[in-house]
Write an enzyme that holds these catalytic residues in place. Sequence first.
Site, PDB file in Angstrom:
ATOM      1  CE  LYS A 114      -4.400  -1.677   1.521  1.00  0.00           C
ATOM      2  NZ  LYS A 114      -5.379  -1.862   2.563  1.00  0.00           N
ATOM      3  CE  LYS A 200      -5.621  -8.077  -1.638  1.00  0.00           C
ATOM      4  NZ  LYS A 200      -5.428  -7.901  -0.238  1.00  0.00           N
ATOM      5  CE  LYS A 203     -12.834  -4.120   1.166  1.00  0.00           C
ATOM      6  NZ  LYS A 203     -13.813  -4.525   2.120  1.00  0.00           N
TER       7      LYS A 203
HETATM    8  P1  TYM Z   1     -10.640  -6.666   4.147  1.00  0.00           P
HETATM    9  O1  TYM Z   1     -11.720  -5.709   4.476  1.00  0.00           O
HETATM   10  O2  TYM Z   1      -9.666  -6.285   3.076  1.00  0.00           O
HETATM   11  O3  TYM Z   1     -11.246  -8.068   3.746  1.00  0.00           O
HETATM   12  C1  TYM Z   1     -12.186  -8.772   4.560  1.00  0.00           C
HETATM   13  C2  TYM Z   1     -11.909 -10.258   4.490  1.00  0.00           C
HETATM   14  O4  TYM Z   1     -11.964 -10.722   3.134  1.00  0.00           O
HETATM   15  C3  TYM Z   1     -10.777 -11.443   2.816  1.00  0.00           C
HETATM   16  N1  TYM Z   1     -10.439 -11.217   1.391  1.00  0.00           N
HETATM   17  C4  TYM Z   1     -10.197 -12.190   0.505  1.00  0.00           C
HETATM   18  N2  TYM Z   1     -10.172 -13.531   0.620  1.00  0.00           N
HETATM   19  C5  TYM Z   1      -9.903 -14.259  -0.498  1.00  0.00           C
HETATM   20  N3  TYM Z   1      -9.641 -13.692  -1.713  1.00  0.00           N
HETATM   21  C6  TYM Z   1      -9.636 -12.344  -1.882  1.00  0.00           C
HETATM   22  N4  TYM Z   1      -9.405 -11.806  -3.078  1.00  0.00           N
HETATM   23  C7  TYM Z   1      -9.928 -11.526  -0.735  1.00  0.00           C
HETATM   24  N5  TYM Z   1     -10.025 -10.182  -0.543  1.00  0.00           N
HETATM   25  C8  TYM Z   1     -10.327 -10.016   0.771  1.00  0.00           C
HETATM   26  C9  TYM Z   1      -9.709 -10.854   3.739  1.00  0.00           C
HETATM   27  O5  TYM Z   1      -8.645 -11.762   3.919  1.00  0.00           O
HETATM   28  C10 TYM Z   1     -10.494 -10.628   5.010  1.00  0.00           C
HETATM   29  O6  TYM Z   1     -10.567 -11.805   5.792  1.00  0.00           O
HETATM   30  N6  TYM Z   1      -7.438  -5.838   7.895  1.00  0.00           N
HETATM   31  C11 TYM Z   1      -8.662  -6.536   7.515  1.00  0.00           C
HETATM   32  C12 TYM Z   1      -9.852  -6.224   8.397  1.00  0.00           C
HETATM   33  C13 TYM Z   1      -9.606  -6.461   9.832  1.00  0.00           C
HETATM   34  C14 TYM Z   1      -9.542  -7.712  10.492  1.00  0.00           C
HETATM   35  C15 TYM Z   1      -9.304  -7.425  11.868  1.00  0.00           C
HETATM   36  C16 TYM Z   1      -9.646  -9.029  10.073  1.00  0.00           C
HETATM   37  C17 TYM Z   1      -9.419  -5.470  10.774  1.00  0.00           C
HETATM   38  N7  TYM Z   1      -9.235  -6.053  11.994  1.00  0.00           N
HETATM   39  C18 TYM Z   1      -9.164  -8.417  12.830  1.00  0.00           C
HETATM   40  C19 TYM Z   1      -9.512 -10.050  11.030  1.00  0.00           C
HETATM   41  C20 TYM Z   1      -9.285  -9.734  12.388  1.00  0.00           C
HETATM   42  C21 TYM Z   1      -9.025  -6.139   6.093  1.00  0.00           C
HETATM   43  O7  TYM Z   1      -8.695  -5.082   5.644  1.00  0.00           O
HETATM   44  O8  TYM Z   1      -9.836  -7.056   5.465  1.00  0.00           O
END
Ligand code: TYM
Length: 338
Positions: A114, A200, A203
């Site tokens: 990022k 990947k 969004k």
């Molecule tokens: P975020 O909002 O980017 O994504 C949410 C969840 O979706 C999964 N994910 C994917 N899995 C498979 N293939 C993909 N292309 C893909 N894109 C997204 C992510 O792995 C995630 O599980 N930092 C985290 C949010 C967060 C969090 C936490 C997660 C904040 N605190 C504590 C777990 C525990 C995030 O930005 O996920």
Amino acid sequence: MRVVSGIQPTGNLHLGNYLGAIRNWVRMQDAMPDGGQCLFFLADLHAISQPHNPAELGAATLEMAAALVACGIDPDRSILFNQAQVPAHAELQWLLNGTARMGWLNRMTQWKDKAGKNREGQSVALFTYPVLQAADVLLYQATHVPVGEDQKQHLELARDIAQKFNNDFASEDAPVFTLPEPIVPPEAARIMSLRDGSAKMSKSDPSDMSRINLIDDADAIMQKVRKAKTDPEPLPSEAAGLEGRPEAPNLVTIYSALTAEPVDAILARFGGQGFGAFKPALGEALVETLAPIAARFRELKQDREALDAILARGAARAREMGGPTLTATYRALGLVRG
Ligand code: TYM
């Protein structure tokens, strides 16, 4: 068993989020043994680590809550809330900042991706983002954290922080934090972009054609699948034939994750045929799974009051549940509180 996970309320919920994480949240909720508890939250505090529009964040948070309920998260059984209503997340992050090391954060691939070449211009929040994520799960003594592959490294960091804190500030027989276990689905850990099999699904990709959004209608889904990038070769008859072909395994994996049909069985059926035969079947499987979710989502998002009430109730329960760990952390650090 204590299951905790979060999602950023920026942009739409997409197929990667759903197959990589949210579907697992629902499965874990539905299989939760007596005495266990799931907590799922909108990571709105994480969302301010990058430029954002304040006028949109509130609406996006409520919409994401509606999307999670539409996917099957039941606010009566799981605690559903947004971080901003539970100040203990930010408090615990500060307390853990004393334990996390610069070197650990510097190694985070998400930070490197990022920030790119412009590290000096990034917010401090983007750098310390994984410490807030550690606080999110350690606050509730999470045992299991269902996430996609891309979040595994952040969870390993949470374990390192918990371990170091316990070593430095707690006795061996009374650790302050539980070490959380990441739960990554084997079949859909990393769903890739429809336009580029090496990136990947995300969004933040500027092209909407790169992802399937949970709210896409049937026409949009069929069109995105039809236009999905592929190579000119026919599908192989066995999984080994997918190797080295970036786009083909992604489409087959998605189909398999949606239908629960093993990859070998899919290839036995479609092997030797071009993507022209496979893509309509994939599109239909997507529409079948997503159409009912999209319909529920459209209904739920109209009722803003009900969504506010769900999040307020979830936040009250989360504040209560996180209280003892926060107090134990202050105490362990020798901080004086009345
Ligand atoms: P975020 O909002 O980017 O994504 C949410 C969840 O979706 C999964 N994910 C994917 N899995 C498979 N293939 C993909 N292309 C893909 N894109 C997204 C992510 O792995 C995630 O599980 N930092 C985290 C949010 C967060 C969090 C936490 C997660 C904040 N605190 C504590 C777990 C525990 C995030 O930005 O996920």
